[in-house]
Write an enzyme that holds these catalytic residues in place. Structure first.
Site, PDB file in Angstrom:
ATOM      1  N   HIS A   1     -11.075  92.531  25.645  1.00 51.72           N
ATOM      2  CA  HIS A   1     -12.554  91.983  25.664  1.00 51.72           C
ATOM      3  C   HIS A   1     -13.588  93.135  25.259  1.00 51.72           C
ATOM      4  CE1 HIS A   1     -11.209  88.355  27.938  1.00 51.72           C
ATOM      5  NE2 HIS A   1     -11.256  87.966  26.683  1.00 51.72           N
TER       6      HIS A   1
ATOM      7  N   ASP B   1      -8.472  80.323  15.214  1.00 59.22           N
ATOM      8  CA  ASP B   1      -7.629  79.296  15.893  1.00 59.22           C
ATOM      9  C   ASP B   1      -6.460  78.871  15.023  1.00 59.22           C
ATOM     10  OD1 ASP B   1      -8.120  78.920  18.994  1.00 59.22           O
ATOM     11  OD2 ASP B   1      -9.930  77.902  18.398  1.00 59.22           O
TER      12      ASP B   1
END
Ligand code: PEP
Ligand code: MG
Length: 565
Positions: free
Chosen positions: A214, A470
């Site tokens: 992150h 995705d």
């Protein structure tokens, strides 16, 4: 090996003697064994993490150590309240950051197993800091011992959250650096990455970390060059350092010739960036005259301001979940209207594409109970979650319709697989008053099944936007957050490009095809995407100027689509 290319090219242009092992000159160090013998001026390769070139004095990130004072508990009630206050403060702090990055951290603050242990320890006579540090230390230790690299990576999230809450409890400042330069750290937390002053930090070198952590995503989004997994030697504070985040090279104490060339590259990159930003307000049109809208992916009003400053033509993706995560109840319609309008205003009234809530699976909402799932990425996510929670969905659509009455809005449904889902979602939109002039309706194409049957969606949409993040993970069966699969999931894969080609062919005229996944920000992929028929790109706000330039460089004619197999 990672970390080759930049210095050799730079040095090779002016004098090869500086890269072939002349004492004190720059040369490459490839293996860990060689690294042990590293000398100043050698290029030590780490893993490329965030592109860009930086030069400056080494600045170690300093953190006051978290030392739990030995003190008596003030009683379970007081210590419990202290703990709850610290969790609430950390929740607010994390919630102010970019929602999609910090959602995993917010979830950890509500982790039942950790909290049960904390409350148990407090009941047993521990102070709040003692209980928190012991419980999170045990959980982080368990993650660190796991064989699965993805799960080990999640241990970094536990450590980051543990550190953040402990600092609040003990009143300690976050990690900080003194002075401008290249920041060195074992591993940054996302909050530290978000807190760095991009104007003063030339780059970041992490000895641990991963390209998919992150913290790295935050650095990339902020345009700060970064290298992770750097195996180099100890470096004295203030030593000159040059790094290239695209190749992973880090040169400590570079000889003057190499330093000069890195500085030239950094200056050229800055000048190029300034020039790109200066022309970013103009439309992006290919050499052959094809106009392409270049938008920004935003998660907050702050992002929208950055997008406007970088010449975004629209917000091609507003990740609305940032507003729903990290709180105890859903925002009501009025709050949603106010935030969405603020985003539109920050973008100077340009069109905003409000993606409906994309939660579920790996991003649970604390206030919406959900059954545990063995494969959350294949579970009740995106539109599936919204259709299963109609009240929440209907309220969001009422807010979106209200905003659409006042400013140009597109509404976009995520993770659509079947036409039935889209029809059901449109019905809820109609009930929310969805017939508003100028309100455009679209879906994200993230599931291979939807890509291959795109024509079936055409009657119900004005646009589709391909979510390559995705779509890639589902096409390659490679989870997007797993660093061990970064080579697969991060690839510009021919199968994914074929699917985008299928979408463009299937969808026909009259429906815009956009791409809003990370692939859209890859300047080298832009000609191919446009050749396939994509006409809108949406990227992280700082990338807008460079992507507009990539569009302007696209040849005439555009590359012909590769024939389907
Ligand atoms: C995507 O999947 O490509 C996308 C843009 O959505 P997110 O990254 O928010 O899942
Ligand atoms: Mg997605």
């Amino acid at each position: 090996m990672a970390g080759v290319g930049g210095v050799a090219e730079a040095a090779g242009a002016a004098g090869a003697e500086e890269v072939v092992g002349v004492a004190g000159a720059a040369e490459r160090v490839g293996s860990l064994g060689e690294v042990a013998a590293a000398v100043p001026g050698k290029s030590v390769g780490g893993t490329p993490a965030a592109p860009g070139v930086g030069v400056g004095p080494k600045r170690e990130l300093r953190r006051a150590a978290v030392v739990v004072p030995v003190e008596e508990s003030r009683g379970a009630a007081v210590e419990t309240a202290r703990m709850q206050d610290a969790l609430a403060a950390a929740r607010r702090e994390i919630g102010r950051q970019r929602g999609e990055i910090f959602r995993a951290h917010l979830a950890l603050l509500d982790d039942d197993a950790i909290l049960a242990e904390v409350w148990g320890r407090i009941a047993g006579g521990a102070t709040a800091p003692e209980a928190w540090v012991a419980a999170t230390g045990r959980v982080a230790g368990e993650f660190a011992a796991l064989a699965d690299p993805y799960l080990r990576e999640r241990g970094a999230d536990v450590r980051a959250v543990a550190d953040q809450v402990a600092r609040v409890l003990l009143g300690l400042p976050r990690g900080a650096v003194s002075g401008d330069g290249v920041v060195f750290a074992e591993e940054l937390t996302p909050a530290e990455a978000a807190g760095l002053d991009a104007g003063r930090v030339a780059g970041v070198v992490q000895r641990a970390g991963s390209p998919t952590s992150h913290a790295t995503i935050v650095l990339r989004g902020r345009g700060i060059p970064a290298v992770v997994g750097w195996p180099g030697p100890d470096v004295a504070e203030g030593t000159p350092v040059a790094l290239d985040g695209s190749t992973g090279e880090v040169v400590v104490d570079p000889p003057p010739g190499v330093l000069r060339r890195f500085e030239e590259r950094a200056a050229a990159a800055r000048a190029e960036q300034r020039a790109s930003v200066a022309r970013a307000g103009a439309a992006a049109v290919t050499r052959g005259g094809v106009p392409v809208a270049v938008g920004a992916n935003v998660g907050s009003v702050g992002d929208a301001r950055v997008a406007a400053a970088n010449g975004a033509d629209l917000a091609g993706l507003v990740r609305t979940e940032f507003l729903f995560l990290g709180r105890d109840s859903a925002p009501d319609v009025d709050e949603q209207v106010s935030v969405y309008l603020s985003i539109a205003e920050a973008l100077g009234g340009r069109r905003i594409t409000l993606r409906t809530l994309d939660v579920g699976g790996d991003k649970p909402l604390p206030y919406v109970p959900m059954a545990a799932e063995a494969n959350p990425f294949l579970g009740v996510r995106g539109i599936r979650h919204s259709l299963a929670h109609r009240e929440l969905f209907a309220a969001q659509l009422r807010a979106i319709v209200e905003v659409a009455r006042r400013t140009p809005v597109s509404v976009m449904f995520p993770m659509v697989t079947s036409v039935d889902e889209l029809v059901a979602a449109r019905r809820v939109l109609d009930e929310a008053g969805g017939v508003v002039p100028g309100l455009r309706v679209g879906i994200m194409i993230e599931v291979p099944a939807a890509a291959l049957t795109a024509a079936r969606f055409t009657p119900y949409v004005d646009f589709v936007s391909v979510g390559t993040n995705d779509l890639t993970q589902y096409t390659l069966a490679a989870e997007r957050g797993n660093p061990a699969l970064a080579g697969l999931a991060g690839a510009r894969d021919p199968a994914v490009l074929r699917l985008i080609g299928a979408v463009c062919r299937e969808i026909g005229t009259g429906v815009t095809v956009a791409v809003c996944g990370e692939l859209a920000a890859d300047g080298t992929a832009v000609p191919e995407l446009l050749g396939l028929g994509v006409r809108e790109l949406s990227v992280a706000p700082p990338r807008v100027p460079a992507v507009k330039d990539a569009v302007r460089r696209c040849p005439d004619p555009l590359p012909a689509p590769t024939a389907p197999v």
